[in-house]
Enzyme design. Structure first.
Site, PDB file in Angstrom:
ATOM      1  N   LYS A 202     -14.838   0.528   7.204  1.00  0.00           N
ATOM      2  CA  LYS A 202     -14.420  -0.381   6.132  1.00  0.00           C
ATOM      3  C   LYS A 202     -15.465  -0.324   5.026  1.00  0.00           C
ATOM      4  CE  LYS A 202     -13.399  -5.189   5.085  1.00  0.00           C
ATOM      5  NZ  LYS A 202     -13.106  -6.515   5.625  1.00  0.00           N
ATOM      6  N   LYS A 254     -10.337   1.726   5.774  1.00  0.00           N
ATOM      7  CA  LYS A 254      -9.935   0.752   4.761  1.00  0.00           C
ATOM      8  C   LYS A 254     -10.880   0.810   3.582  1.00  0.00           C
ATOM      9  CE  LYS A 254      -9.628  -4.217   4.250  1.00  0.00           C
ATOM     10  NZ  LYS A 254      -9.921  -5.493   4.836  1.00  0.00           N
TER      11      LYS A 254
END
Ligand code: PBG
Length: 330
Positions: A202, A254
Site C-alpha cells: 500500500k 493499492k
C-alpha cells in the site's frame, strides 16, 4: 503486397480484429462480476444517507440501507463487500477505543449483514484511522507513529470483527508485522478459519483524498513513515513475502491504476490471490471525465478494470462494482 527485407507480409495481426465476434474469440482477459468486491461506507442511525461530494454517485448509508444494497449486490453476482465505518467525532480518541466495541458500528454491521446476506464475503478494514483523533493508522506519540504499540490495538480490533463474523480481516495500516500478530491473536481465540487479506503493498498515495473526505479521516501530517514510497517496486516484493510468511491469505496492491507494474510484479512472484484496490481518487477521476463528456463512462471504467485484471489482479475492489455488474449482464 510482397515481402520486403523489412517485413513478412504473411503476418497480419489485423485478421484477429476484423469483427466483434473474432475479437471476442481472441480476447485474452475477461473481466467478470465474480472478480469484484464493493467497498461501502457505513453511517450510524437509521435511514441515513449522505452523498460523498468528492465521489459522485457514492453515498454513505446507515445499516438498514446498506443491507438493501448488499442484497442487490448479491443478486447481481458480486461476491464480496469491503466495510468502512464512519465514526462520529465524539467516539474518536487517540487509542481508537471504539474499534473494539462489540456493539460498535462495524461489529453491528458485520453481524447484521451476515444474518441478512450470509453468502456475501465480508472484508473488514483494520486500521486506527476511522476511530482516531489523529487520523493516523497507528498510535501517535510525540508526533511518531508507533509500530509495536499499535499491534495489540489492531489485534483487538481484528478479534472484535472476527467474533462478529467477518470472513476476511483486512489490515490496511501498513505497520510492520501486524499480519503475524493478528494471525496469532485470531488463532489463540479459535478463529483459525477467519482469513486475512493484507493491504501488503500500500503506497503513500495522493489518490486516497476522496476516501479521507468520506470518512473525515484526513491525517495530521502524512502517512509516509508507514505507507510505501511510490518510487519503489522491489520493496513491494519484500512486503508481500513477509505478509505471506506471517499468514496472509490474499495480498493487495493499492492504488491500482498508477501501480499496474506492481500488480504484475506481485502476481508473477506469489502463489496466492492478488487483489487490487481501484481507490477513491481513481474513481473520482474517471467519474469526472465522464461527467464532463470527455469519456464514455462504461468504456473508460471497463477499460481501466480490465487493465487491472490483465496486470494480474484476481480480486478488484472498486466503487464501480454495481455499475460493472449491470454492464456485464448485457
Ligand atoms: C486507511 C485506508 C485508506 C483507504 C482504505 N483504508 C486511506 C488511507 O490510507 O489514508 C483508501 C481507499 C480509497 O482511497 O478508496 N486505513
Amino acid at each position: 503486397m510482397k515481402d520486403s527485407k523489412y517485413f513478412n507480409s504473411n503476418i497480419r495481426l489485423r485478421r484477429l480484429r476484423k469483427n466483434a465476434a473474432t475479437r471476442d474469440l481472441a480476447t485474452e482477459t475477461r473481466l467478470h462480476t465474480k472478480n469484484l468486491v464493493w467497498p461501502l461506507f457505513i453511517l450510524e442511525g437509521e435511514n441515513q444517507r449522505q452523498e460523498v461530494k468528492s465521489m459522485p454517485g457514492v453515498e454513505k448509508l446507515s445499516l438498514n440501507l446498506i443491507i438493501k444494497e448488499a442484497k442487490e449486490a448479491h443478486e447481481l453476482g458480486i461476491p464480496g463487500l469491503a466495510l468502512f465505518p464512519v465514526i462520529p467525532d465524539n467516539k474518536k480518541d487517540k487509542k481508537a477505543s471504539e474499534s473494539k466495541n462489540p456493539n460498535g458500528l462495524m461489529q453491528t454491521a458485520i453481524k447484521e449483514l451476515k444474518k441478512e446476506v450470509p453468502e456475501i464475503v465480508l472484508f473488514t478494514d483494520v486500521a486506527m484511522d476511522p476511530y482516531s483523533t489523529d487520523g493516523q493508522d497507528g498510535l501517535v506519540e510525540n508526533g511518531e507513529i508507533l509500530n509495536d504499540e499499535t499491534l495489540p490495538i489492531l489485534a483487538e480490533m481484528a478479534l472484535a470483527q472476527a467474533k462478529a463474523g467477518a470472513d476476511f480481516i483486512a489490515p490496511s495500516d501498513m505497520m510492520d508485522h501486524r499480519i503475524g500478530y493478528i494471525r496469532q491473536a485470531l488463532d489463540a481465540q479459535g478463529f483459525t478459519n477467519t482469513g486475512i487479506m493484507s493491504y501488503a503493498a500500500k503506497y503513500a498515495s495522493a489518490f486516497y483524498g476522496p476516501f479521507r473526505d468520506a470518512l473525515d479521516s484526513a491525517p495530521n501530517g502524512d502517512k509516509k513513515t508507514y505507507q510505501m514510497n511510490p518510487a519503489n517496486s522491489k520493496e513491494a516484493l519484500s512486503e508481500v513475502s513477509i505478509d505471506i510468511n506471517e499468514g496472509a491469505d490474499i495480498v493487495m496492491v493499492k492504488p491500482a491504476l498508477a501501480y499496474l507494474d506492481i500488480i504484475s510484479l506481485v502476481k508473477t512472484n506469489v502463489n496466492i490471490p492478488v487483489a487490487a484496490y481501484n481507490v477513491s481518487g481513481e474513481y473520482a477521476m474517471l467519474k469526472l471525465l465522464a461527467k464532463n463528456n470527455l469519456a464514455n463512462e462504461k468504456e473508460i471504467v471497463l477499460e481501466s478494470l480490465t487493465a487491472m485484471k490483465r496486470a494480474g489482479a484476481d480480486l478488484i475492489f472498486t466503487y464501480f462494482a454495481k455499475d460493472v455488474a449491470e454492464w456485464l449482464k448485457s
